[in-house]
Design an enzyme around this catalytic site. Structure first.
Site, PDB file in Angstrom:
ATOM      1  N   SER A  53       1.957   4.943  -2.463  1.00 57.31           N
ATOM      2  CA  SER A  53       3.660   5.215  -2.046  1.00 57.31           C
ATOM      3  C   SER A  53       4.594   6.436  -2.973  1.00 57.31           C
ATOM      4  O   SER A  53       5.542   6.315  -1.999  1.00 57.31           O
ATOM      5  CB  SER A  53       3.691   3.465  -2.814  1.00 57.31           C
ATOM      6  OG  SER A  53       4.059   3.680  -4.294  1.00 57.31           O
TER       7      SER A  53
ATOM      8  N   ALA B 164       0.651  -1.186   0.266  1.00 56.32           N
ATOM      9  CA  ALA B 164      -0.241   0.146   0.097  1.00 56.32           C
ATOM     10  C   ALA B 164       0.973   1.455  -0.209  1.00 56.32           C
ATOM     11  O   ALA B 164       2.072   1.596  -0.832  1.00 56.32           O
ATOM     12  CB  ALA B 164      -0.969  -0.448   0.607  1.00 56.32           C
ATOM     13  N   CYS B 165       0.616   2.244   0.674  1.00 51.20           N
ATOM     14  CA  CYS B 165       1.710   3.881   0.619  1.00 51.20           C
ATOM     15  C   CYS B 165       1.793   3.308   1.556  1.00 51.20           C
ATOM     16  O   CYS B 165       3.697   4.248   0.681  1.00 51.20           O
ATOM     17  CB  CYS B 165       0.821   4.036   2.312  1.00 51.20           C
ATOM     18  SG  CYS B 165      -1.031   4.894   1.167  1.00 51.20           S
ATOM     19  N   SER B 166       2.893   2.731   1.574  1.00 49.39           N
ATOM     20  CA  SER B 166       4.310   2.278   2.226  1.00 49.39           C
ATOM     21  C   SER B 166       5.345   1.928   1.083  1.00 49.39           C
ATOM     22  O   SER B 166       6.454   1.333   0.934  1.00 49.39           O
ATOM     23  CB  SER B 166       4.901   1.624   3.717  1.00 49.39           C
ATOM     24  OG  SER B 166       3.839   1.893   4.520  1.00 49.39           O
TER      25      SER B 166
END
Ligand code: COA
Length: 375
Positions: A334, A155-157
């Site tokens: 990300s 995901a965002c990481s």
């Protein structure tokens, strides 16, 4: 063991912009249409009327002023409310590969590298447009890179986790150099019909070239260390997946098949997790907050970044110490921290320290500590 360094980054920015004013106008037209269609249900008390969105709320709650998207017309059409992308033949490049390619070429040019110098491509993104073959392998083929490639999703990481994977391989010598790409078409998984979140995301692609510091051709950022952590949470979730058609009601137009979040809980739980993660990482590297010259944070929410910036630096960060790009790009999953890094790192002096940190669904958090080297 080798030392790894970031030697180039690149950003692909879509050509179409949606301002908050345009977004709110489209949403309100959609809400009025639905409320008109459901007038009887509303009168009977069986349907809660949709409330209007507001520009003022969006800016105050998030700091976002606009977002770039791959298709503006579909998103802003009150009868559609999602991006409409051209059907592509399997023989032509996919849209994610095409976006990644643009960012990758810019990153390679900055590093002074060509396809022949790269041994690994990682496509690290929060959504992948198909199950297989990997987008990363498609990018590898389009650039003419030998070696290997794979996709990953945290995901965002995703970007920082991808950087850590590449750095570890560079350190041990299994590869000479890597290209990490983050094509994010967040407009595809955002529920544009939900006022609680319709303003959150935008589209973009970023790319990062990592290689042995000893081999760097120009100015670069030595990777001192990286740190990744995860803790399971349902507070940011999307239930779309390959088993969708096998479940009762799976193919229905269901709210949980798009991005869902409990924003307040995310705020409350992720802030301490990220602040502690950064503090622990810096302590482990024996770096005092006074030594940190720059923070390139995940770009989800301005107050969130203000809070984390203050905690990490032990002081209110000056605007150039913790640059935000979310006012222009919104949350690009990300790619956010990498856009901030790419656009706000050139001016740093020899020896300056900085930290990239991304965080989001999972929960997940990843940080990378960098030292600037000028030639
Ligand atoms: N326009 C006008 N009002 C709106 C609105 C909109 N578009 N969206 C929500 N509201 C209303 C809500 O209905 C609520 O009304 P109520 O008080 O009558 O119930 C009020 O505004 C406050 O809503 P809330 O959702 O509690 O706002 P918030 O201040 O928590 O901000 C977020 C919402 C999503 C911006 C914020 O919670 C956030 O950024 N969270 C973390 C997000 C994040 O990092 N996610 C990671 C994703 S990868």
């Amino acid at each position: 063991m080798f030392t790894a360094a970031i030697t180039g980054t690149g950003v692909f920015t879509p050509s179409q912009i949606i301002t908050n004013a345009e977004l709110v106008e489209a949403f309100n037209a959609y809400a009025d249409r639905i409320n008109g269609e459901r007038a009887d249900d509303i009168a009977a008390g069986t349907f809660e009327p949709l409330q209007h969105s507001s520009e003022d709320f969006i800016f105050k709650a998030s700091g976002i002023e606009q977002r770039y998207v791959m298709d503006k017309a579909g998103v802003l059409n009150p009868d559609i409310m999602y991006p409409q992308l051209r059907q592509r033949d399997d023989g032509e490049p996919g849209i994610m590969a095409e976006m990644a390619l643009d960012a990758a070429k810019k990153a390679l040019a900055q590093a002074g590298r060509t396809a022949q110098d790269i041994d690994l491509v990682i496509c690290a993104a929060s959504n992948l447009e198909r199950a297989y073959p990997a987008i990363a392998i498609e990018v590898q083929q389009l650039l003419g890179i030998k070696g290997f490639a794979f996709d990953m999703n945290v995901a965002c990481s995703s970007a920082t986790f991808g950087i850590q994977a590449a750095v570890d391989m560079i350190r041990t010598g299994s590869i000479r150099a890597a290209l990490v790409v983050n094509p994010e078409i967040c407009s595809g998984h955002l529920e544009w019909r939900d006022r609680d979140c319709h303003f959150i995301f935008g589209d973009v692609a970023t790319a990062t070239v990592l290689e042995r510091a000893e081999a760097a051709k120009g100015d670069h950022f030595e990777v001192l260390s990286s740190s990744c952590a995860t803790e399971f949470s349902n507070n940011i979730r999307n239930n779309n997946g390959y088993l969708r058609r096998s479940r009762p009601d799976g193919v229905e137009d269901r709210r949980d098949m798009q991005f869902m979040q409990n924003g307040r809980k995310v705020f409350k739980e992720v802030l301490p997790m990220v602040s502690q993660h950064i503090a622990d990482h810096m302590r482990k590297e024996d770096i005092d907050s006074s030594e940190l010259k720059r923070l390139w944070l995940h770009q989800a929410n301005k107050s969130m970044n203000d809070f984390i910036g203050k905690k990490a630096l032990g002081r209110r960060p000056a605007p150039d110490e913790q640059p935000n790009i979310l006012q222009d790009y919104a949350n690009t999953s990300s790619a956010g921290s990498i856009i901030a890094f790419s656009k706000h790192s050139d001016d740093m002096a020899e020896g300056d320290l900085g930290l990239i940190c991304s965080f989001g669904a999972g929960y997940s958090v990843g940080s990378v500590i960098l030292r600037r080297h000028r030639t």
